[in-house]
Design an enzyme around this catalytic site. Structure first.
Site, mmCIF file in Angstrom:
data_model
loop_
_atom_site.group_PDB
_atom_site.id
_atom_site.type_symbol
_atom_site.label_atom_id
_atom_site.label_comp_id
_atom_site.label_asym_id
_atom_site.label_seq_id
_atom_site.Cartn_x
_atom_site.Cartn_y
_atom_site.Cartn_z
ATOM 1 N N ASN A 9 27.294 42.649 -128.954
ATOM 2 C CA ASN A 9 27.912 43.097 -130.238
ATOM 3 C C ASN A 9 27.104 44.249 -130.906
ATOM 4 O OD1 ASN A 9 28.316 42.845 -133.101
ATOM 5 N ND2 ASN A 9 28.584 40.811 -132.795
ATOM 6 N N LYS A 12 25.322 43.714 -134.640
ATOM 7 C CA LYS A 12 24.200 43.165 -134.286
ATOM 8 C C LYS A 12 23.176 43.945 -133.769
ATOM 9 C CE LYS A 12 25.201 38.325 -132.947
ATOM 10 N NZ LYS A 12 24.697 37.472 -131.844
ATOM 11 N N ASP A 69 21.296 34.541 -131.741
ATOM 12 C CA ASP A 69 22.749 33.673 -131.756
ATOM 13 C C ASP A 69 22.749 33.303 -133.084
ATOM 14 O OD1 ASP A 69 24.716 32.395 -130.113
ATOM 15 O OD2 ASP A 69 24.251 30.769 -131.393
ATOM 16 N N SER A 70 24.046 33.358 -133.762
ATOM 17 C CA SER A 70 23.940 33.228 -135.255
ATOM 18 C C SER A 70 25.473 32.948 -135.533
ATOM 19 C CB SER A 70 23.654 34.544 -135.796
ATOM 20 O OG SER A 70 24.317 35.590 -135.067
ATOM 21 N N PHE A 150 30.323 43.442 -140.434
ATOM 22 C CA PHE A 150 31.401 42.880 -139.341
ATOM 23 C C PHE A 150 31.470 41.379 -139.686
ATOM 24 C CE2 PHE A 150 28.731 40.496 -136.650
ATOM 25 C CZ PHE A 150 27.283 40.483 -137.167
ATOM 26 N N GLY A 151 32.461 40.896 -138.960
ATOM 27 C CA GLY A 151 32.573 39.314 -138.682
ATOM 28 C C GLY A 151 32.972 38.699 -139.990
ATOM 29 N N TYR A 152 32.195 37.843 -140.468
ATOM 30 C CA TYR A 152 32.598 36.996 -141.893
ATOM 31 C C TYR A 152 32.004 37.886 -143.103
ATOM 32 C CZ TYR A 152 34.000 33.451 -138.410
ATOM 33 O OH TYR A 152 34.543 32.657 -137.368
ATOM 34 N N ASP A 153 31.540 38.847 -142.816
ATOM 35 C CA ASP A 153 30.746 39.714 -143.858
ATOM 36 C C ASP A 153 31.836 39.795 -145.215
ATOM 37 O OD1 ASP A 153 28.282 39.907 -142.818
ATOM 38 O OD2 ASP A 153 28.646 41.932 -142.434
HETATM 39 P P1 IMP Z 1 27.271 35.251 -131.600
HETATM 40 O O1 IMP Z 1 27.238 36.668 -130.808
HETATM 41 O O2 IMP Z 1 27.585 34.222 -130.300
HETATM 42 O O3 IMP Z 1 25.863 34.849 -131.855
HETATM 43 O O4 IMP Z 1 28.219 35.087 -132.306
HETATM 44 C C1 IMP Z 1 28.053 35.290 -133.845
HETATM 45 C C2 IMP Z 1 29.181 35.202 -134.515
HETATM 46 O O5 IMP Z 1 28.811 34.929 -135.817
HETATM 47 C C3 IMP Z 1 29.797 36.713 -134.765
HETATM 48 O O6 IMP Z 1 30.816 37.124 -134.003
HETATM 49 C C4 IMP Z 1 30.285 36.904 -136.167
HETATM 50 O O7 IMP Z 1 31.350 36.288 -136.267
HETATM 51 C C5 IMP Z 1 29.211 35.852 -136.764
HETATM 52 N N1 IMP Z 1 28.322 36.508 -137.479
HETATM 53 C C6 IMP Z 1 26.841 36.266 -137.114
HETATM 54 N N2 IMP Z 1 26.389 37.111 -137.945
HETATM 55 C C7 IMP Z 1 26.996 37.639 -138.930
HETATM 56 C C8 IMP Z 1 26.760 38.643 -139.732
HETATM 57 O O8 IMP Z 1 25.725 39.239 -140.010
HETATM 58 N N3 IMP Z 1 27.878 38.838 -140.664
HETATM 59 C C9 IMP Z 1 29.008 38.591 -140.234
HETATM 60 N N4 IMP Z 1 29.304 37.703 -139.325
HETATM 61 C C10 IMP Z 1 28.349 37.157 -138.515
#
Ligand code: IMP
Length: 198
Positions: A9, A12, A69-70, A150-153
């Site tokens: 990612n 990240k 992992d987040s 990105f993501g849910y920001d």
């Molecule tokens: P991972 O790569 O399997 O850990 O998936 C983490 C997912 O959680 C990401 O694809 C995002 O959808 C979400 N996520 C994790 N950290 C963030 C962040 O800092 N901002 C927004 N979304 C996040």
């Protein structure tokens, strides 16, 4: 000592590099080593998945590997999407589709409390493991706001700042985010570890 970041990612990676490199930790990307390790995230917790990713990349590279992992955990949805944040709604959704689905599932819901969680795991080739965890409390907004991140920001609202993560600069986000916290805790543990293993 050189560390490889166990993530694909790009967003990240930028956040991880910004904090770790600023603290003098030498990090390389899997792509710098000609590697691309895809790990099935079969764990039921952030910690299990971070361990799976770090271990796989450590084994493939022979270097200590750092994984994050987040995800976002929403109170009114019993902690969902949680560890499934990246896969929420199935493989056809992109980031925008996933946060729209989250807003849809929160429609009419007055309880908006949520938190972002990040677990950092570092696996060393000698079998040693370091882990750190960070959380950032907030709330799910009623509509997306902001263009950054990105993501849910765009839907993760920080009440103290009256802004979503997507409305913060990269430095402002790192200062309070789950990943900023877990990476700074990880760095402190790493310093101690490296001192003890000189
Ligand atoms: P991972 O790569 O399997 O850990 O998936 C983490 C997912 O959680 C990401 O694809 C995002 O959808 C979400 N996520 C994790 N950290 C963030 C962040 O800092 N901002 C927004 N979304 C996040």
């Amino acid at each position: 000592m050189k560390f490889v970041l166990a993530s694909q990612n790009k967003h990240k990676l930028v956040e991880m590099q910004a904090i770790l490199s600023a603290h003098g930790v030498e990090v390389v990307l899997q792509s710098d080593l000609g590697l691309r390790v895809d790990v099935e995230e079969t764990g039921e917790t952030f910690a299990e998945n971070a361990m799976l990713k770090a271990q796989a990349v450590m084994k493939a590279s022979g270097l200590p590997a750092i994984a994050d992992d987040s995800g976002v955990c929403v109170d009114a949805l019993n902690g969902a999407p949680g560890v499934y944040s990246a896969r929420y709604g199935g493989p056809d959704l992109d980031d925008t589709g996933r946060y729209r689905l989250l807003l849809e599932n929160m429609r009419g819901q007055m309880t908006r409390a949520a938190k972002f969680v990040s677990v950092i795991t570092c696996c060393f080739p000698n079998g040693d493991v370091l882990t750190a965890r960070g959380e950032c409390p907030g709330a799910i907004a009623y509509a997306p706001m902001g263009e950054g991140g990105f993501g849910y920001d765009p839907v993760f609202f920080v009440p103290e700042l009256k802004k979503t993560f997507a409305q913060l600069t990269a430095d402002e986000k790192n200062a309070i985010s789950h990943r900023g916290k877990s990476l700074r805790e990880f760095y402190e543990k790493l310093k101690e570890y490296l001192n003890a293993h000189k």
